[in-house]
Design a protein around this motif. Structure first.
Motif, PDB file in Angstrom:
ATOM      1  N   LEU A  27     -50.167   4.437  10.390  1.00  0.00           N
ATOM      2  CA  LEU A  27     -50.579   5.085  11.623  1.00  0.00           C
ATOM      3  C   LEU A  27     -51.659   4.269  12.339  1.00  0.00           C
ATOM      4  CD1 LEU A  27     -50.514   7.547  13.521  1.00  0.00           C
ATOM      5  CD2 LEU A  27     -52.213   8.636  12.031  1.00  0.00           C
ATOM      6  N   LEU A  28     -52.671   3.854  11.602  1.00  0.00           N
ATOM      7  CA  LEU A  28     -53.779   3.114  12.203  1.00  0.00           C
ATOM      8  C   LEU A  28     -53.320   1.760  12.747  1.00  0.00           C
ATOM      9  CD1 LEU A  28     -56.628   3.895   9.625  1.00  0.00           C
ATOM     10  CD2 LEU A  28     -56.337   4.853  11.926  1.00  0.00           C
ATOM     11  N   LEU A  29     -52.530   1.028  11.965  1.00  0.00           N
ATOM     12  CA  LEU A  29     -52.059  -0.282  12.421  1.00  0.00           C
ATOM     13  C   LEU A  29     -51.103  -0.150  13.606  1.00  0.00           C
ATOM     14  CD1 LEU A  29     -51.499  -2.208   9.056  1.00  0.00           C
ATOM     15  CD2 LEU A  29     -53.330  -2.513  10.729  1.00  0.00           C
ATOM     16  N   SER A  30     -50.304   0.915  13.631  1.00  0.00           N
ATOM     17  CA  SER A  30     -49.397   1.132  14.769  1.00  0.00           C
ATOM     18  C   SER A  30     -50.194   1.408  16.041  1.00  0.00           C
ATOM     19  CB  SER A  30     -48.443   2.288  14.476  1.00  0.00           C
ATOM     20  OG  SER A  30     -47.604   1.986  13.374  1.00  0.00           O
ATOM     21  N   ILE A  31     -51.308   2.147  15.907  1.00  0.00           N
ATOM     22  CA  ILE A  31     -52.161   2.427  17.073  1.00  0.00           C
ATOM     23  C   ILE A  31     -52.859   1.158  17.539  1.00  0.00           C
ATOM     24  CG2 ILE A  31     -54.229   3.651  17.834  1.00  0.00           C
ATOM     25  CD1 ILE A  31     -53.423   5.942  15.958  1.00  0.00           C
ATOM     26  N   ILE A  32     -53.419   0.401  16.585  1.00  0.00           N
ATOM     27  CA  ILE A  32     -54.160  -0.816  16.929  1.00  0.00           C
ATOM     28  C   ILE A  32     -53.253  -1.849  17.605  1.00  0.00           C
ATOM     29  CG2 ILE A  32     -55.379  -2.824  15.944  1.00  0.00           C
ATOM     30  CD1 ILE A  32     -56.460  -0.912  13.793  1.00  0.00           C
ATOM     31  N   THR A  33     -52.009  -1.954  17.133  1.00  0.00           N
ATOM     32  CA  THR A  33     -51.075  -2.951  17.685  1.00  0.00           C
ATOM     33  C   THR A  33     -50.216  -2.385  18.814  1.00  0.00           C
ATOM     34  OG1 THR A  33     -49.383  -2.364  16.042  1.00  0.00           O
ATOM     35  CG2 THR A  33     -50.935  -4.126  15.464  1.00  0.00           C
ATOM     36  N   LEU A  34     -50.596  -1.220  19.333  1.00  0.00           N
ATOM     37  CA  LEU A  34     -49.866  -0.572  20.434  1.00  0.00           C
ATOM     38  C   LEU A  34     -48.395  -0.345  20.077  1.00  0.00           C
ATOM     39  CD1 LEU A  34     -51.416  -2.494  23.464  1.00  0.00           C
ATOM     40  CD2 LEU A  34     -52.132  -0.321  22.471  1.00  0.00           C
ATOM     41  N   GLY A  35     -48.151  -0.007  18.838  1.00  0.00           N
ATOM     42  CA  GLY A  35     -46.800   0.350  18.413  1.00  0.00           C
ATOM     43  C   GLY A  35     -45.983  -0.774  17.817  1.00  0.00           C
TER      44      GLY A  35
END
Length: 354
Positions: A27-35
């Motif tokens: 979840l966190l990495l998906s948010i940081i990388t804009l999906g």
């Protein structure tokens, strides 16, 4: 089950704490990388679930390429954004996109199933999906249209045809699955739920009618004038909402458990058959407790709820027969594109069965 027939349990060894770690990092990495990382997150999550689902101590595996999934998601996202912004250009364009999605539905179903099947394996042997376009069009476009025309009366038949299409077009290696459940079996399940709901509705209507006599109405007016009716109304509404929630979840638990049992108990794979014994009351408890866990944790315990449900469903599904998987053979499959699968996911198309 025949006496002396071997029964092999399917086990799930996933742990909520481990899955939560995967879920929160994804979840966190998906948010940081804009999906962008969501493609890798999907593969990581599926690998964990597959590898912790065991038959005879051996787990399944998932082989999809995150890059292929990302490409499919980019195409699906562009199409989705075009659909969203088309509303600002012309009121007719969203209808055009809706017809395009309807037209592409059979293709998305086939691509989704083929992509997931060909990237799934057990003991090194891949699964496959070989469904045809014409049958997919009838099953996932024609029948939903008939569902509207028949005011829902065709629902059990539609569920049966969709389940059969998805299941019987799956193969393990070169061996196809088979399902023998009939439409009348599905109608029996849904009919029982309908009769129960109608019976409860009639009972409530009769109770309300009998209670609304002249004296009751006069007392209600006096209470309202005194200000006490507000509290009474709130209590009545809360009770009604709770009862309605229990009725919906209870009906869903009954249908889900009975339909799953019906599908799996009538399914075979070569010399193997399946035995499912889900119980409605257990499913209802999981629905209610999971809903409470998710609500009280503001969504943070979603992984725990998912693992609890998956563990229950898998622990109540067994294989019957000799699990000699060496007798299954396969050939090399052409890699399926991820575009259709990601478009189906983007538009929230549910393609599960059982």
């Amino acid at each position: 089950m025949l006496k002396g027939t071997r029964e092999t349990p399917i086990e799930f060894t996933g742990k909520a704490g481990e899955y939560f770690g995967i879920w929160i990092v994804n979840l966190l990495l998906s948010i940081i990388t804009l999906g962008i990382y969501s493609a890798w997150a999907k593969v990581r999550r599926k690998k964990y679930l597959y590898q912790h689902t065991l038959i005879d101590g051996v787990g399944f595996d998932y082989h999809a390429s995150p890059v292929a999934i990302l490409k499919g998601r980019v195409i699906a996202f562009v199409f989705f954004m075009a659909y969203i912004f088309s509303q600002n250009i012309s009121p007719f364009l969203p209808m055009v996109f809706a017809f395009i999605i309807l037209f592409l539905m059979p293709w998305m179903v086939i691509r989704t199933m083929a992509f997931n099947a060909r990237n799934s394996s057990y003991r090194g042997l891949r699964f496959d999906f070989t469904g045809g376009m014409r049958e997919a069009a009838f099953t996932f476009v024609g029948l939903p249209i008939l569902f509207i025309v028949t005011l829902g009366l065709i629902l059990p038949y539609m569920v049966m045809r969709q389940s059969r299409y998805l299941l019987e077009n799956h193969k393990f290696g070169l061996t196809a699955f088979s399902m023998t459940a009939k439409a009348k079996d599905f109608y029996l399940i849904y009919g029982k739920v309908l009769l129960l709901v109608m019976g409860i509705g009639v009972a409530i209507s009769a109770l309300v009618t009998l209670s609304l006599d002249k004296d009751t109405l006069l007392n209600a007016v006096k209470d309202m004038q005194a200000g006490a009716a507000v509290a009474n109304f709130g209590a009545i509404m809360a009770s009604f909402i709770l009862f309605y929630l229990l009725l919906i979840l209870g009906s869903g638990a009954y249908v889900q458990s009975r339909v799953s049992n019906l599908i799996w108990n009538s399914t075979t794979l070569g010399n193997l058959s399946f035995r499912s014994n889900l119980r409605a009351r257990d499913m209802l408890w999981l629905y209610l407790s999971n809903l409470l866990l998710i609500a009280c944790s503001f969504g943070l315990l979603t992984p725990l709820a998912y693992i609890r449900m998956m563990r229950y469903r898998i622990s109540h599904l067994n294989l019957t027969g000799e699990t000699d998987f060496d007798r299954f053979v396969g050939d090399k499959k052409v890699d399926a594109k991820a575009t259709g699968a990601e478009m189906a996911e983007m538009f929230d198309i549910d393609l599960s069965f059982g």
